[in-house]
Design a protein around this motif. Structure first.
Motif, PDB file in Angstrom:
ATOM      1  N   VAL A 115       0.950  -1.187   0.029  1.00 33.88           N
ATOM      2  CA  VAL A 115       0.142   0.112   0.145  1.00 33.88           C
ATOM      3  C   VAL A 115       1.019   1.201  -0.028  1.00 33.88           C
ATOM      4  CG1 VAL A 115      -1.503   1.426   1.484  1.00 33.88           C
ATOM      5  CG2 VAL A 115      -2.092  -1.168   0.906  1.00 33.88           C
ATOM      6  N   ILE A 121      -3.942   5.854  -3.316  1.00 39.14           N
ATOM      7  CA  ILE A 121      -4.905   5.497  -2.080  1.00 39.14           C
ATOM      8  C   ILE A 121      -4.807   6.875  -1.236  1.00 39.14           C
ATOM      9  CG2 ILE A 121      -5.043   4.121   0.057  1.00 39.14           C
ATOM     10  CD1 ILE A 121      -3.758   2.060  -1.516  1.00 39.14           C
ATOM     11  N   ARG A 122      -5.980   7.287  -1.227  1.00 36.97           N
ATOM     12  CA  ARG A 122      -6.200   8.874  -0.488  1.00 36.97           C
ATOM     13  C   ARG A 122      -7.332   8.766   0.564  1.00 36.97           C
ATOM     14  NH1 ARG A 122      -5.412  12.637  -5.774  1.00 36.97           N
ATOM     15  NH2 ARG A 122      -3.136  11.967  -6.120  1.00 36.97           N
ATOM     16  N   ASP A 126     -10.760   4.069  -0.863  1.00 36.03           N
ATOM     17  CA  ASP A 126      -9.477   3.552  -1.776  1.00 36.03           C
ATOM     18  C   ASP A 126      -8.916   2.500  -1.239  1.00 36.03           C
ATOM     19  OD1 ASP A 126     -10.157   6.087  -3.205  1.00 36.03           O
ATOM     20  OD2 ASP A 126      -8.403   6.926  -2.705  1.00 36.03           O
ATOM     21  N   VAL A 127      -8.761   2.324  -0.118  1.00 35.50           N
ATOM     22  CA  VAL A 127      -8.231   1.008   0.641  1.00 35.50           C
ATOM     23  C   VAL A 127      -8.992  -0.110  -0.048  1.00 35.50           C
ATOM     24  CG1 VAL A 127      -7.372  -0.203   2.654  1.00 35.50           C
ATOM     25  CG2 VAL A 127      -6.852   2.143   2.349  1.00 35.50           C
ATOM     26  N   TRP A 130      -8.779  -1.048  -3.194  1.00 32.58           N
ATOM     27  CA  TRP A 130      -7.345  -1.638  -3.579  1.00 32.58           C
ATOM     28  C   TRP A 130      -7.313  -3.265  -3.273  1.00 32.58           C
ATOM     29  CZ3 TRP A 130      -3.461  -4.086  -0.639  1.00 32.58           C
ATOM     30  CH2 TRP A 130      -2.383  -4.051  -1.163  1.00 32.58           C
ATOM     31  N   SER A 158      -1.156   6.582   2.437  1.00 33.23           N
ATOM     32  CA  SER A 158      -1.990   5.304   2.184  1.00 33.23           C
ATOM     33  C   SER A 158      -1.767   4.484   3.432  1.00 33.23           C
ATOM     34  CB  SER A 158      -1.354   4.934   1.049  1.00 33.23           C
ATOM     35  OG  SER A 158       0.066   4.681   1.055  1.00 33.23           O
ATOM     36  N   HIS A 161      -4.232   5.217   6.102  1.00 29.74           N
ATOM     37  CA  HIS A 161      -5.675   4.954   5.801  1.00 29.74           C
ATOM     38  C   HIS A 161      -5.883   3.366   5.956  1.00 29.74           C
ATOM     39  CE1 HIS A 161      -6.700   8.972   4.448  1.00 29.74           C
ATOM     40  NE2 HIS A 161      -5.963   9.094   3.614  1.00 29.74           N
TER      41      HIS A 161
END
Length: 173
Positions: A115, A121-122, A126-127, A130, A158, A161
């Protein structure tokens, strides 16, 4: 001269300058530190080893303190990605292989390493995207201390998060 003769006869396999292998039956993951060290197996290679992703990984990807590098050998392709020294030692396990012990990232550390390299990844959303894109199914209980240590040591949004996501959703992607 003897090495040249052994190479020509197929008794030795050249991995890189000064590093040779006699037995092709060795686990390629065990060769990572010898080819380019210090390093440990991580990223998709470790995720596949821990059975977190369903795909077979064609390239052994490792984390190193040195510059990124790539080696094409007769036993496989090896890629090395740089990680900061402050996170290098977090979450490393020693795999006791009878031929050659080697270092492997824990599931928690492998996720953090992967990650950390993804600038897209923001957010926690987004996590989740992903994790779905990687086809990660049920995640075993992650080590919350390792997750917190990686989040603070990497200094990347990232990874922070990812840590927050797994605090809220401990086992589901």
């Amino acid at each position: 001269m003897k090495i040249s003769r052994m190479l020509a006869a197929g008794e030795l396999i050249a991995l890189r300058r000064g590093l040779y292998l006699r037995d092709r039956a060795i686990e390629p993951l065990a060769l990572t530190s010898a080819i380019y060290g210090p390093s440990y197996v991580s990223f998709e290679s470790a995720l596949a080893w821990h059975a977190l992703i369903p795909e077979r990984v064609e390239e052994v990807t490792s984390a190193t303190l040195r510059r990124p590098a790539q080696f094409e050998t007769p036993v496989g392709r090896f890629r090395y990605r740089h990680v900061p020294s402050r996170v290098f030692a977090i979450g490393i396990e020693r795999v006791e292989d009878p031929q050659c012990p080697w270092l492997l990232a824990s599931p928690t550390k492998a996720l953090c390493d992967a990650v950390a390299l993804d600038a897209s990844i923001r957010s926690q959303r987004d996590v989740r995207a992903w994790l779905e894109g990687m086809r990660i199914g049920e995640v075993p209980a992650l080590d919350q201390e390792q997750l917190a240590a990686c989040a603070s040591s990497y200094g990347r949004p990232s990874v922070r998060h990812l840590a927050r996501y797994f605090q809220k959703n401990p086992t589901t992607p």
